[in-house]
Design a protein around this motif. Structure first.
Motif, mmCIF file in Angstrom:
data_model
loop_
_atom_site.group_PDB
_atom_site.id
_atom_site.type_symbol
_atom_site.label_atom_id
_atom_site.label_comp_id
_atom_site.label_asym_id
_atom_site.label_seq_id
_atom_site.Cartn_x
_atom_site.Cartn_y
_atom_site.Cartn_z
ATOM 1 N N ARG A 191 0.843 -1.201 0.000
ATOM 2 C CA ARG A 191 0.000 0.000 0.000
ATOM 3 C C ARG A 191 0.874 1.245 0.000
ATOM 4 O O ARG A 191 1.828 1.366 0.750
ATOM 5 N N TRP A 192 0.557 2.202 -0.915
ATOM 6 C CA TRP A 192 1.287 3.464 -0.961
ATOM 7 C C TRP A 192 0.414 4.584 -0.406
ATOM 8 O O TRP A 192 -0.648 4.848 -0.934
ATOM 9 N N GLU A 193 0.867 5.184 0.618
ATOM 10 C CA GLU A 193 0.175 6.368 1.135
ATOM 11 C C GLU A 193 1.221 7.382 1.582
ATOM 12 O O GLU A 193 1.111 8.003 2.636
ATOM 13 N N GLY A 194 2.258 7.518 0.762
ATOM 14 C CA GLY A 194 3.294 8.493 1.074
ATOM 15 C C GLY A 194 4.339 8.003 2.040
ATOM 16 O O GLY A 194 5.216 8.768 2.457
ATOM 17 N N GLU A 195 4.295 6.714 2.419
ATOM 18 C CA GLU A 195 5.286 6.209 3.366
ATOM 19 C C GLU A 195 6.601 5.918 2.654
ATOM 20 O O GLU A 195 6.632 5.482 1.510
ATOM 21 N N GLU A 196 7.686 6.165 3.368
ATOM 22 C CA GLU A 196 9.007 5.945 2.778
ATOM 23 C C GLU A 196 9.221 4.477 2.419
ATOM 24 O O GLU A 196 9.794 4.142 1.384
ATOM 25 N N TYR A 197 8.763 3.582 3.301
ATOM 26 C CA TYR A 197 8.852 2.149 3.048
ATOM 27 C C TYR A 197 7.436 1.578 3.081
ATOM 28 O O TYR A 197 6.854 1.393 4.154
ATOM 29 N N PRO A 198 6.859 1.279 1.926
ATOM 30 C CA PRO A 198 5.468 0.844 1.854
ATOM 31 C C PRO A 198 5.228 -0.466 2.613
ATOM 32 O O PRO A 198 5.993 -1.429 2.460
ATOM 33 N N PRO A 199 4.181 -0.526 3.412
ATOM 34 C CA PRO A 199 3.863 -1.765 4.133
ATOM 35 C C PRO A 199 3.192 -2.787 3.225
ATOM 36 O O PRO A 199 2.430 -2.437 2.322
ATOM 37 N N ILE A 200 3.501 -4.049 3.475
ATOM 38 C CA ILE A 200 2.862 -5.139 2.735
ATOM 39 C C ILE A 200 1.491 -5.398 3.366
ATOM 40 O O ILE A 200 1.378 -5.568 4.584
ATOM 41 N N THR A 201 0.453 -5.443 2.530
ATOM 42 C CA THR A 201 -0.908 -5.632 3.041
ATOM 43 C C THR A 201 -1.412 -7.054 2.851
ATOM 44 O O THR A 201 -2.429 -7.422 3.448
ATOM 45 N N GLY A 202 -0.746 -7.848 2.038
ATOM 46 C CA GLY A 202 -1.186 -9.228 1.875
ATOM 47 C C GLY A 202 -0.547 -9.932 0.694
ATOM 48 O O GLY A 202 0.349 -9.386 0.029
#
Length: 444
Positions: free
Chosen positions: A60-71
């Motif tokens: 998921r991209w929401e402006g985070e430097e390191y995108p979290p894995i959602t699944g």
């Protein structure tokens, strides 16, 4: 336009940024999981029984430097199912363990802001902001950090690409021979027609216009338009001014009409006209029609002059006053034109009929005793040198050389000022077949 000096961050800022990047941590690098290697690996229930195989990894991209894995997208038979990251008990390089043996067999549908790393990012174009280059992702790496599974790196090495083409037993092995920290990467939407993969990498602001131009020239059509749209309008316009004519013309043909017209309006007039000359008359008319009336009229008038004449290479960025204007008024207008300082070396003084009578240098304006001094009080030799709009480039060169001036004013038959030609305008005109001059990037 001449490239300006490189704008480099303070060394302490560079150190702070690099220290905080995840891939500087040896433990993080040691625990990297290859996204490409996960494809085809078994997905197991709590009893160790295989339910399916990994088909993709979703972030998921929401402006985070390191995108979290959602699944994970899991292939079960001939169907694809989505398993949220909360359902994953443990993710390893060669298998995924679920918390439950129950899997929703409804087909995977991308949710807002989500990206499939294998389908949307792997093997697609990305921008390495640190290296100022366009790259392709040979592999992507995720790891556990701060209690979450994060995308932390992209591999551009040949070893990773060859590993993916080799035996299945070797594909899950991470071989980050040329891994780049994801914090330095600007990804794109990969032509999905949906949301970009991430908001603009904040470190793009460190790049000079010429460096952005290099990137725009290397990117494919879709990615080029996305990068262009991610830049501030004035920054994008400066980058376009530094592009080579062929890729610039392609960009102006392919990008949306309103976007291109807005960018051309933000460019220096002579640069905008030079770009328009490489387009056919139909496209020129479309773009001029999408501009403000004043801007379209000014650029249209310049287009009517051949590129080998004074009118064809002049800039219409002028500061014109009558002799009764004060130094204070001139200084105020100069401050308002600070973004165009490279195109202004004098202030033109005209009579009541708008005819050029003199030029006041910026040095004279800067050293005037006070703001109340009238411009006519500074008039006198040396008098301005002028050329007709139809004068050849050779005539302009002779005029400048004979008078040892930095610029010449282009006037109409009634001596009304139309524009100005500076020395760098002549250099651009004479070196048009050699392309833009690019200064090497200073290594940080």
């Amino acid at each position: 336009m001449s490239p300006g000096p490189p704008s480099l961050p303070h060394p302490s800022a560079l150190l702070h940024r690099r220290v905080n990047r995840l891939l500087t941590n040896r433990a993080t690098r040691a625990e990297l999981i290859s996204v490409a290697g996960l494809v085809g690996q078994p997905v197991l229930n709590p009893n160790g029984e295989q339910l399916g195989r990994v088909a993709d990894v979703v972030a998921r991209w929401e402006g985070e430097e390191y995108p979290p894995i959602t699944g994970l997208v899991v292939r079960v038979g001939r169907r694809s199912s989505f398993v949220t990251i909360d359902q994953v008990d443990k993710l390893e390089a060669k298998k995924a363990h679920l918390r439950s043996g129950r899997v929703d067999l409804v087909g995977y549908n991308r949710r807002p802001g989500e990206v499939a790393l294998v389908g949307d990012v792997l093997d697609h174009q990305l921008v390495d902001v640190d290296g100022v280059r366009v790259i392709r992702a040979a592999d992507l790496y995720v790891t556990h950090a701060g209690g979450r599974l994060l995308l932390v790196g992209v591999d551009v090495g040949m070893h990773s690409l060859l590993r993916r083409l080799g035996p299945a037993s070797l594909r899950a092995r991470a071989t980050p021979d040329r891994v780049l920290d994801w914090a330095a990467i600007q990804p794109f939407a990969a032509g999905q027609g949906q949301v970009p993969l991430r908001s603009t990498n904040q470190e793009l602001h460190r790049l000079r216009p010429a460096e952005l131009a290099d990137l725009l020239e290397q990117l494919g059509r879709t990615q080029r338009q996305e990068l262009l749209g991610a830049l501030q309008p004035d920054v994008a316009a400066d980058a376009l001014e530094e592009m080579e004519s062929a890729p610039l013309a392609a960009l102006l043909r392919e990008a949306p009409e309103e976007q291109v017209a807005s960018l051309l309006e933000s460019m220096e007039p002579d640069e905008a006209v030079e770009a328009l000359r490489d387009l056919d008359e139909e496209r020129q008319g479309e773009l001029l029609g999408a501009m403000s009336a004043d801007r379209a009229a000014a650029l249209g008038a310049m287009l009517r002059y051949p590129a080998t004449t004074a009118g064809g290479i002049m800039t219409t960025r002028l500061l014109i006053f009558e002799g009764s204007a004060t130094i204070g008024e001139a200084r105020e207008q100069l401050r308002a034109m600070a973004d165009h300082a490279a195109d202004i070396d004098n202030v033109s003084v005209v009579d009541a009929m708008g005819r050029l009578v003199d030029e006041i240098s910026l040095f004279e304006i800067a050293t005037a005793l006070n703001d109340e001094v009238r411009l006519r009080e500074l008039m006198g030799e040396p008098w301005p040198i002028t050329v007709d709009a139809d004068a050849s480039i050779g005539e302009v060169i002779e005029c400048l050389a004979a008078n040892r001036r930095s610029s010449v004013v282009v006037v109409d038959e009634d001596e009304h000022p139309l524009g100005r030609i500076l020395a760098d305008d002549l250099i651009d005109a004479l070196a048009s077949d050699r392309g833009r001059l690019r200064f090497p990037r200073v290594v940080e």
